[in-house]
Design an enzyme around this catalytic site. Structure first.
Site, PDB file in Angstrom:
ATOM      1  N   HIS A 175       1.234   4.977  -2.387  1.00 46.27           N
ATOM      2  CA  HIS A 175       0.745   5.830  -3.481  1.00 46.27           C
ATOM      3  C   HIS A 175       1.924   6.552  -4.126  1.00 46.27           C
ATOM      4  O   HIS A 175       2.732   7.154  -3.413  1.00 46.27           O
ATOM      5  CB  HIS A 175      -0.221   6.892  -2.952  1.00 46.27           C
ATOM      6  CG  HIS A 175      -1.448   6.335  -2.305  1.00 46.27           C
ATOM      7  ND1 HIS A 175      -2.652   6.231  -2.965  1.00 46.27           N
ATOM      8  CD2 HIS A 175      -1.674   5.850  -1.052  1.00 46.27           C
ATOM      9  CE1 HIS A 175      -3.566   5.720  -2.150  1.00 46.27           C
ATOM     10  NE2 HIS A 175      -2.998   5.478  -0.977  1.00 46.27           N
TER      11      HIS A 175
ATOM     12  N   GLY B 234      -9.215   8.627  -1.524  1.00 47.68           N
ATOM     13  CA  GLY B 234      -9.885   9.919  -1.392  1.00 47.68           C
ATOM     14  C   GLY B 234     -10.657  10.041  -0.089  1.00 47.68           C
ATOM     15  O   GLY B 234     -10.383   9.336   0.882  1.00 47.68           O
TER      16      GLY B 234
ATOM     17  N   ASP C 285       2.059   3.830   2.795  1.00 52.01           N
ATOM     18  CA  ASP C 285       1.000   4.727   2.326  1.00 52.01           C
ATOM     19  C   ASP C 285       1.550   5.877   1.480  1.00 52.01           C
ATOM     20  O   ASP C 285       1.624   5.766   0.270  1.00 52.01           O
ATOM     21  CB  ASP C 285       0.169   5.252   3.506  1.00 52.01           C
ATOM     22  CG  ASP C 285      -1.219   5.707   3.059  1.00 52.01           C
ATOM     23  OD1 ASP C 285      -1.609   5.399   1.917  1.00 52.01           O
ATOM     24  OD2 ASP C 285      -1.925   6.358   3.858  1.00 52.01           O
ATOM     25  N   ASP C 286       1.937   6.966   2.134  1.00 56.08           N
ATOM     26  CA  ASP C 286       2.440   8.161   1.431  1.00 56.08           C
ATOM     27  C   ASP C 286       3.732   8.613   2.108  1.00 56.08           C
ATOM     28  O   ASP C 286       3.735   9.613   2.838  1.00 56.08           O
ATOM     29  CB  ASP C 286       1.384   9.270   1.503  1.00 56.08           C
ATOM     30  CG  ASP C 286       0.110   8.873   0.784  1.00 56.08           C
ATOM     31  OD1 ASP C 286       0.138   8.769  -0.449  1.00 56.08           O
ATOM     32  OD2 ASP C 286      -0.901   8.626   1.466  1.00 56.08           O
TER      33      ASP C 286
ATOM     34  N   GLU D  81     -10.854   3.759   7.597  1.00 53.34           N
ATOM     35  CA  GLU D  81      -9.682   4.583   7.894  1.00 53.34           C
ATOM     36  C   GLU D  81     -10.159   5.834   8.631  1.00 53.34           C
ATOM     37  O   GLU D  81      -9.838   6.056   9.793  1.00 53.34           O
ATOM     38  CB  GLU D  81      -8.962   4.963   6.583  1.00 53.34           C
ATOM     39  CG  GLU D  81      -7.771   5.889   6.797  1.00 53.34           C
ATOM     40  CD  GLU D  81      -7.179   6.420   5.479  1.00 53.34           C
ATOM     41  OE1 GLU D  81      -7.884   6.401   4.447  1.00 53.34           O
ATOM     42  OE2 GLU D  81      -6.026   6.872   5.493  1.00 53.34           O
TER      43      GLU D  81
ATOM     44  N   HIS E  22       0.839  -1.206   0.000  1.00 52.17           N
ATOM     45  CA  HIS E  22       0.000   0.000   0.000  1.00 52.17           C
ATOM     46  C   HIS E  22       0.873   1.255   0.000  1.00 52.17           C
ATOM     47  O   HIS E  22       1.270   1.762   1.048  1.00 52.17           O
ATOM     48  CB  HIS E  22      -0.936  -0.016   1.215  1.00 52.17           C
ATOM     49  CG  HIS E  22      -1.964   1.081   1.188  1.00 52.17           C
ATOM     50  ND1 HIS E  22      -3.308   0.852   1.367  1.00 52.17           N
ATOM     51  CD2 HIS E  22      -1.865   2.413   0.996  1.00 52.17           C
ATOM     52  CE1 HIS E  22      -3.979   1.990   1.286  1.00 52.17           C
ATOM     53  NE2 HIS E  22      -3.106   2.966   1.070  1.00 52.17           N
TER      54      HIS E  22
ATOM     55  N   HIS F 175     -10.073   1.642   0.137  1.00 50.59           N
ATOM     56  CA  HIS F 175      -9.795   2.392   1.359  1.00 50.59           C
ATOM     57  C   HIS F 175     -11.087   2.434   2.182  1.00 50.59           C
ATOM     58  O   HIS F 175     -12.082   3.021   1.741  1.00 50.59           O
ATOM     59  CB  HIS F 175      -9.381   3.825   1.041  1.00 50.59           C
ATOM     60  CG  HIS F 175      -7.952   4.002   0.644  1.00 50.59           C
ATOM     61  ND1 HIS F 175      -7.459   3.566  -0.558  1.00 50.59           N
ATOM     62  CD2 HIS F 175      -6.893   4.573   1.302  1.00 50.59           C
ATOM     63  CE1 HIS F 175      -6.161   3.868  -0.632  1.00 50.59           C
ATOM     64  NE2 HIS F 175      -5.794   4.481   0.480  1.00 50.59           N
TER      65      HIS F 175
HETATM   66 ZN   LIG Z   1      -3.754   4.935   0.946  1.00 52.13          ZN
END
Ligand SMILES: [Zn+2]
Length: 341
Positions: free
Chosen positions: A21, A178, A286-287, A208, A19, A205
């Site tokens: 992005h 999003g 994730d990010d 969360e 996971h 997603h």
């Molecule tokens: Zn994510």
């Protein structure tokens, strides 16, 4: 063991990331370098001043604040070369962090920069860059297609139609990301079904920024194979049971789950509770650029804040491989599983 030693061990530890992005993997350094080289509009061009615009590291945890960091990137991408450089750098950095297998997701709509580029061109450029980086570094990367709830169902339908017409090798899964709070996944149900029929894995997603009910909906109504985060599943035993029984992987991300407000602290993260219940979980970044982290740092946090042993981390990587969207899973396991046996 002191923290420096733990960091060195975790950096060396071979890792799987299911996971991550691409949009959230663009470091401030890469962004400034690309803007210098090719142009592209940023709010400020000085590294130190730019960081607060695109990173949450000095902000209080808040889901909407976290999402707002992506806005700077949306209209930024000036040309093909900029997008290729960014995609290449993201894979290079993952390989340098000793990530051996990476599922790197992105939204072609995001990189198309408000319609400046055709989405299919963007996909071809990013694929070229991923392949080039995979040849240069010791890492396997497969791309997943992200659609955003924030762009609306019509745009997403066009993106999914384009992606499912492409030959095999461009995408292996569909993800919806999003604003979970303000935009339900329900209008996208037909797109989920269509992409599954086309052979794409499905990750949603859910759970969360909202509760366990969204995890149940993603599994029961949309047939998700995996859940992005799903942290709040831990609050409802019937949902935990559903996730366990159907062997649905929760793609957990410790630092992200803290900054989005999904957990009050990493120490309070339910990952261990979920593992003990028999829920398949993986540990992901994730990010990383937006969160100011790396997968190594996530492993350090798992060890120092949650008491993970190396055996726990091996088990997590084996589970991640089992739930990957790689088309020939047996081949993948043959190649990588020895790291965690
Ligand atoms: Zn994510």
């Amino acid at each position: 063991m002191d923290k420096k030693n733990i960091f060195n061990r975790m950096k060396k530890f071979p890792k799987v990331d299911l996971h991550r992005h691409l949009e959230g993997s663009i470091t401030p350094e890469t962004l400034v370098a690309v803007a210098d080289k090719y142009g592209g509009k940023l709010p400020v061009y000085e590294l130190k001043q730019l960081k607060p615009h695109i990173q949450v590291v000095n902000d209080p945890p808040d889901f909407q604040n976290f999402l707002s960091k992506f806005k700077v990137f949306r209209g930024f991408y000036p040309n093909r070369q900029a997008i290729e450089d960014i995609a290449y750098a993201a894979v290079k950095e993952a390989a340098e962090d000793n990530v051996k297998y990476l599922e790197l997701r992105y939204s072609p709509t995001h990189f198309a920069s408000n319609g400046k580029f055709a989405e299919q061109d963007v996909v071809e450029w990013i694929s070229t860059a991923f392949n080039r980086a995979c040849n240069d570094f010791d890492i396997i990367v497969i791309p997943l297609l992200t659609i955003s709830r924030d762009y609306g169902v019509e745009l997403a339908a066009g993106t999914v139609a384009m992606a499912t017409r492409l030959p095999e090798g461009f995408f292996y899964g569909l993800d919806i990301a999003g604003d979970e709070v303000n935009n339900s996944a329900a209008p996208y149900a037909e797109l989920f079904a269509h992409s599954k029929k086309s052979g794409l894995g499905l990750t949603i997603h859910a759970g969360e920024a909202c509760g366990a009910a969204n995890v149940r909906q993603a599994i029961k109504d949309f047939y998700a194979d995996r859940i992005g985060h799903g942290v709040h599943a831990a609050e409802d035993e019937s949902v935990m049971e559903l996730v366990r029984a159907r062997h649905i992987m929760l793609e957990l991300c410790l630092t992200s789950n803290y900054y989005t407000g999904a957990v009050s602290s990493i120490k309070n993260h339910p990952i261990k509770k979920l593992m003990e219940y028999g829920v398949p979980v993986s540990l992901n970044s994730d990010d990383p650029a937006i969160l100011g982290t790396t997968l190594t740092n996530e492993y350090v946090a798992a060890v120092t804040e949650l008491g993970f042993s190396e055996d726990d981390l091996k088990a997590i990587n084996r589970a991640a491989l089992d739930c990957s969207f790689y088309p020939d899973k047996e081949k993948l396991k043959k190649e990588l599983r020895h790291y965690w046996d």
